[in-house]
Write an enzyme that holds these catalytic residues in place. Structure first.
Site, short mmCIF file in Angstrom:
data_model
loop_
_atom_site.label_atom_id
_atom_site.label_comp_id
_atom_site.label_asym_id
_atom_site.label_seq_id
_atom_site.Cartn_x
_atom_site.Cartn_y
_atom_site.Cartn_z
N LYS A 113 -22.79 16.95 -31.65
CA LYS A 113 -23.44 16.84 -30.34
C LYS A 113 -22.85 15.66 -29.60
CE LYS A 113 -27.03 18.91 -28.25
NZ LYS A 113 -27.63 20.23 -28.58
N1 GLU Z 1 -26.64 22.98 -26.58
C1 GLU Z 1 -26.96 24.23 -27.19
C2 GLU Z 1 -27.85 24.03 -28.40
O1 GLU Z 1 -28.54 23.06 -28.50
C3 GLU Z 1 -25.73 25.09 -27.46
C4 GLU Z 1 -24.67 24.48 -28.30
C5 GLU Z 1 -23.37 25.30 -28.32
O2 GLU Z 1 -23.32 26.38 -27.74
O3 GLU Z 1 -22.44 24.82 -28.96
O4 GLU Z 1 -27.93 24.87 -29.26
#
Ligand code: GLU
Length: 423
Positions: A113
């Site tokens: 993240k």
């Molecule tokens: N931000 C989204 C989540 O928390 C998607 C992450 C992604 O598609 O890599 O799952």
């Protein structure tokens, strides 16, 4: 609980919540528990300074992060959050949840993240672009189509992914569409990606409702956050005959026991980015949102919203976690005691990263699928994953959250063991 010198989690902070959730799964891991400490430490955390020139000629610095929590099962994967409250510790928790989520739906990814501590609404479009490009360059040393693949999260969108893709491509000298997902369609984005997270919330909600004998036709739904996730989920529940009876966002809380008009609601949200101007509903105190009479509650905003006190007041039979980390561990216990079923974030909102995976695969093969193909495949992956989690919960008599962690942690730690410790 945290043995790391560089964070100091409080009882309600996301990293503390994540660690407590890991602790709860340990008794179900058997001999694999030997590797469990792996899950309590991010593999790699990068903290960067992001200086940009503002439109008025001044220079501002922003704090940026990219955390690769675990890479045992594949490259890092997870979104980038732009929010004024982002901290390293929050990004660590969000990365940890990505590790669990990706394994829960068996995607060939680890968890990662990123984020910038900024309120993107205060920047002009040009400032937003400069900040995104500088951030991408700074984290460019650890991201890549085979290393770590960012995507949108709270405060970021397809345009920002387009700038990230372009910046990475310019720096490496080749167009690398697979370096980020959630891109605009013309830049290698996937059909269905924008609504995929909300669609996944709907699919897991539909399956959970069927299993507990809750009819969607006429079901009353309350949603916190009508953004990308909550908005798409609300629309799909509406199409299934459910009615939206309460909405909360940063502009306030509105209720209408007869149901909001979905078309009008989505139009207002699209126009204003908020529900505030919707006419046909009564405005109530924000805290009263948690007392609203409803069957299904969808927290689709930020972490830590369902505290033990609020959990005691919730009327819903089913809670669908569209957001990451919306429920504190003690609140989980209150909801379980009260017989409220929680479909946890790490499976409930996995639809977004599942279609991100489809996008990444399509980019590699330069062969793009129809929206129908994507939605059918997404539905199947979510239904199969939830079935396995449900069976695991039944077998051990544990919550769906601990069952999701059990399924996911087994996959992660088997991979850890099979790869072996280097050197
Ligand atoms: N931000 C989204 C989540 O928390 C998607 C992450 C992604 O598609 O890599 O799952």
């Amino acid at each position: 609980m945290s043995y790391l010198s560089y964070v100091n989690p409080t009882a309600t902070s996301p990293w503390h919540t994540y660690l407590a959730q890991v602790d709860r799964v340990l008794p179900y891991l058997g001999p694999l528990a030997r590797w469990a400490e792996t899950l309590k430490r991010p593999k790699r955390s990068l903290l960067v300074d992001v200086p940009i020139e503002m439109d008025d000629g001044t220079v501002r610095h922003f704090e940026g992060y990219r955390v690769q929590h675990n890479l045992s099962r594949g490259p890092g994967k997870g979104g980038v959050r732009y929010h004024p409250d982002v901290t390293l510790e929050e990004v660590m928790a969000l990365a940890g949840w990505m590790t669990i989520k990706n394994a829960a739906v068996a995607l060939p990814f680890g968890g990662a993240k990123g984020g910038i501590r900024v309120d993107p609404k205060t920047l002009s479009r040009k400032e937003l672009e400069r900040m995104t490009r500088r951030y991408t360059s700074e984290i460019g040393i650890i991201i890549g189509p085979q290393q770590d693949i960012p995507a949108p999260d709270v405060g970021t969108n397809a345009q920002i992914m387009g700038w990230m893709m372009d910046t990475y491509s310019m720096n490496t000298g080749a167009t690398a569409t697979g370096v980020v997902t959630g891109k605009p369609i013309h830049l290698g984005g996937s059909l269905g990606r924008v609504k995929a997270t909300g669609r996944g919330v709907f699919v897991t909600g539909r399956e959970a409702a069927r299993r507990i004998g809750l009819k969607l036709d006429g079901a009353r739904v309350a949603v916190q956050g009508l953004g990308n996730v909550g908005g798409a989920a609300a629309e799909l529940f509406g199409q299934a005959g459910a009615k939206l009876v309460a909405v909360q966002d940063h502009t306030g809380t509105l209720v209408n026991a007869n149901g909001f008009d979905m078309a009008d609601t989505m139009e207002v949200v699209k126009r204003d980015g908020a529900i505030g101007a919707y006419k046909d509903a009564e405005r109530i105190d924000n805290e009263a949102f948690w007392d609203v009479d409803c069957d299904i509650l969808i927290p689709a905003a930020l972490e830590g919203q369902i505290t033990p006190a609020r959990a005691n007041r919730i009327k819903a039979k089913l809670v669908l976690e569209g957001a990451n980390g919306p429920t504190l561990p003690e609140a989980d216990d209150v909801l379980a005691d009260r017989g409220v079923l929680v479909v946890p974030d790490v499976i409930c909102n996995a639809g977004g990263v599942t279609v991100s995976y489809f996008e990444w695969v399509q980019d590699f093969s330069s062969f793009f699928w129809s929206e129908d193909e994507i939605n059918v495949r997404l539905d199947k992956i979510m239904v199969d994953a939830l079935k396995k989690i449900w069976d695991t919960a039944d077998r051990h008599k544990i919550s769906l959250r601990t069952a999701t962690f059990a399924v996911a942690c087994e996959r992660i730690l088997v991979a850890r063991e099979e790869r072996g410790l280097y050197p």
